[in-house]
Scaffold this motif. Structure first.
Motif, PDB file in Angstrom:
ATOM      1  N   UNK A  79      67.459  17.490   8.995  1.00 17.66           N
ATOM      2  CA  UNK A  79      66.282  16.174   8.762  1.00 17.66           C
ATOM      3  C   UNK A  79      66.191  15.620  10.234  1.00 17.66           C
ATOM      4  N   UNK A  80      65.117  15.726  10.567  1.00 20.26           N
ATOM      5  CA  UNK A  80      64.683  14.749  12.091  1.00 20.26           C
ATOM      6  C   UNK A  80      63.839  13.480  11.245  1.00 20.26           C
ATOM      7  N   UNK A  81      64.195  12.641  12.384  1.00 17.22           N
ATOM      8  CA  UNK A  81      63.698  11.040  11.666  1.00 17.22           C
ATOM      9  C   UNK A  81      63.153  10.498  12.820  1.00 17.22           C
ATOM     10  N   UNK A  82      62.189  10.162  12.482  1.00 12.13           N
ATOM     11  CA  UNK A  82      60.981   9.800  13.329  1.00 12.13           C
ATOM     12  C   UNK A  82      61.633   7.533  13.108  1.00 12.13           C
ATOM     13  N   UNK A  83      60.551   7.211  13.463  1.00 10.58           N
ATOM     14  CA  UNK A  83      61.072   6.013  13.876  1.00 10.58           C
ATOM     15  C   UNK A  83      59.360   5.145  13.739  1.00 10.58           C
ATOM     16  N   UNK A  84      58.287   3.965  13.282  1.00 12.98           N
ATOM     17  CA  UNK A  84      57.690   3.320  13.481  1.00 12.98           C
ATOM     18  C   UNK A  84      57.614   2.128  14.602  1.00 12.98           C
ATOM     19  N   UNK A  85      56.495   2.060  15.329  1.00 10.71           N
ATOM     20  CA  UNK A  85      57.151   0.960  17.011  1.00 10.71           C
ATOM     21  C   UNK A  85      57.221  -0.523  15.904  1.00 10.71           C
ATOM     22  N   UNK A  86      58.344  -1.055  16.795  1.00 11.59           N
ATOM     23  CA  UNK A  86      59.259  -2.004  16.176  1.00 11.59           C
ATOM     24  C   UNK A  86      58.021  -3.426  15.751  1.00 11.59           C
ATOM     25  N   UNK A  87      57.904  -4.233  14.660  1.00 17.22           N
ATOM     26  CA  UNK A  87      57.272  -5.236  14.541  1.00 17.22           C
ATOM     27  C   UNK A  87      58.486  -6.232  14.614  1.00 17.22           C
ATOM     28  N   UNK A  88      57.468  -7.442  14.787  1.00 19.68           N
ATOM     29  CA  UNK A  88      58.675  -8.852  14.946  1.00 19.68           C
ATOM     30  C   UNK A  88      58.326 -10.022  13.893  1.00 19.68           C
ATOM     31  N   UNK A  89      58.711 -10.688  13.427  1.00 26.71           N
ATOM     32  CA  UNK A  89      58.825 -12.149  12.551  1.00 26.71           C
ATOM     33  C   UNK A  89      59.037 -13.577  13.202  1.00 26.71           C
ATOM     34  N   UNK A  90      58.850 -14.124  13.813  1.00 25.02           N
ATOM     35  CA  UNK A  90      59.168 -15.789  14.351  1.00 25.02           C
ATOM     36  C   UNK A  90      59.276 -16.132  12.753  1.00 25.02           C
ATOM     37  N   UNK A  91      59.851 -16.868  12.648  1.00 24.18           N
ATOM     38  CA  UNK A  91      59.952 -18.037  11.271  1.00 24.18           C
ATOM     39  C   UNK A  91      59.616 -18.821  12.467  1.00 24.18           C
ATOM     40  N   UNK A  92      58.821 -19.662  11.768  1.00 20.86           N
ATOM     41  CA  UNK A  92      58.367 -21.208  12.667  1.00 20.86           C
ATOM     42  C   UNK A  92      58.798 -21.900  11.454  1.00 20.86           C
ATOM     43  N   UNK A  93      58.849 -23.279  11.208  1.00 19.98           N
ATOM     44  CA  UNK A  93      59.283 -24.818  10.728  1.00 19.98           C
ATOM     45  C   UNK A  93      57.884 -24.946  10.266  1.00 19.98           C
ATOM     46  N   UNK A  94      57.726 -25.325   9.123  1.00 20.22           N
ATOM     47  CA  UNK A  94      56.270 -25.738   8.301  1.00 20.22           C
ATOM     48  C   UNK A  94      55.645 -27.079   9.757  1.00 20.22           C
ATOM     49  N   UNK A  95      56.770 -27.679  10.071  1.00 25.15           N
ATOM     50  CA  UNK A  95      55.982 -29.029  11.046  1.00 25.15           C
ATOM     51  C   UNK A  95      55.515 -28.130  11.545  1.00 25.15           C
ATOM     52  N   UNK A  96      55.878 -27.017  12.931  1.00 24.85           N
ATOM     53  CA  UNK A  96      55.463 -25.593  13.646  1.00 24.85           C
ATOM     54  C   UNK A  96      54.259 -25.562  13.626  1.00 24.85           C
ATOM     55  N   UNK A  97      54.212 -25.432  12.340  1.00 27.12           N
ATOM     56  CA  UNK A  97      52.498 -24.540  11.344  1.00 27.12           C
ATOM     57  C   UNK A  97      52.017 -25.662  11.687  1.00 27.12           C
TER      58      UNK A  97
END
Length: 195
Positions: A79-97
């Motif tokens: 089985x050959x494996x492939x990965x999607x490009x990495x994505x990032x999620x930054x968690x921000x506070x309600x105050x920052x939002x």
């Protein structure tokens, strides 16, 4: 969405909090629908990711990717494996939002004020088009050029107002999504990649 010419045997969501060594893998195989085409096999999956289970805090950055494994095998490969490009999620506070929302609203308000001033300027210049030349002759080519110039400026103003309206709608949607996510604490992702 995953495509392969042999077939897909595994699909998983891999995530890692910045600073952590451990990668958390979640199988998406049960959520995947396989469509067999003439020359390709396609796998489709969506996943409601319960971020609240990850105990993330404001400031945390979560990287994720989707890994797919095909069913190609030979003496050396299972089985050959492939990965999607990495994505990032930054968690921000309600105050920052809230601060980001206020800043964007202030920016849009400034742009809208500028549009109102530009519109007032165009309106101030428009009556002169109706005036005959001081010698009583028709304004002629000069008047037509001025009218064309004002019409072009008015068109640009319309596009600016449309852009501001679109950005306000996008901001409204972000606020609504934030309120929904605050209530449910999950992230809905669609997967895309190629095995």
């Amino acid at each position: 969405r995953v495509e392969d010419d042999y077939g897909i045997t595994a699909l998983q969501l891999e995530s890692k909090r910045q600073g952590d060594e451990q990668i958390v893998a979640t199988s998406l195989a049960e959520e995947m629908t396989i469509n067999n085409g003439l020359y390709r096999v396609e796998g489709l999956a969506t996943h409601d990711w319960q971020l609240s289970r990850l105990e993330l805090e404001p400031g945390d950055v979560l990287s994720y990717a989707v890994a797919a494994t095909d069913n190609y095998t030979d003496d050396e490969v299972a089985g050959q494996q492939s990965r999607s490009p990495a994505q990032r999620v930054k968690i921000i506070s309600e105050a920052e939002f809230d601060t980001r929302v206020r800043n964007e609203l202030a920016s849009l308000e400034g742009r809208l004020r500028r549009v109102v001033l530009d519109q007032a300027d165009i309106l101030d210049r428009t009556p002169s088009l109706m005036q005959p030349n001081p010698d009583g002759t028709d304004a002629g080519d000069v008047g037509r050029i001025q009218a064309s110039t004002l019409a072009g400026e008015q068109e640009r103003l319309v596009r600016r107002v449309q852009d501001i309206a679109e950005r306000l709608m996008q901001l409204q949607q972000r606020i609504a999504r934030n309120n929904e996510r605050r209530a449910s604490s999950f992230l809905h992702i669609g997967v895309a990649g190629r095995a």
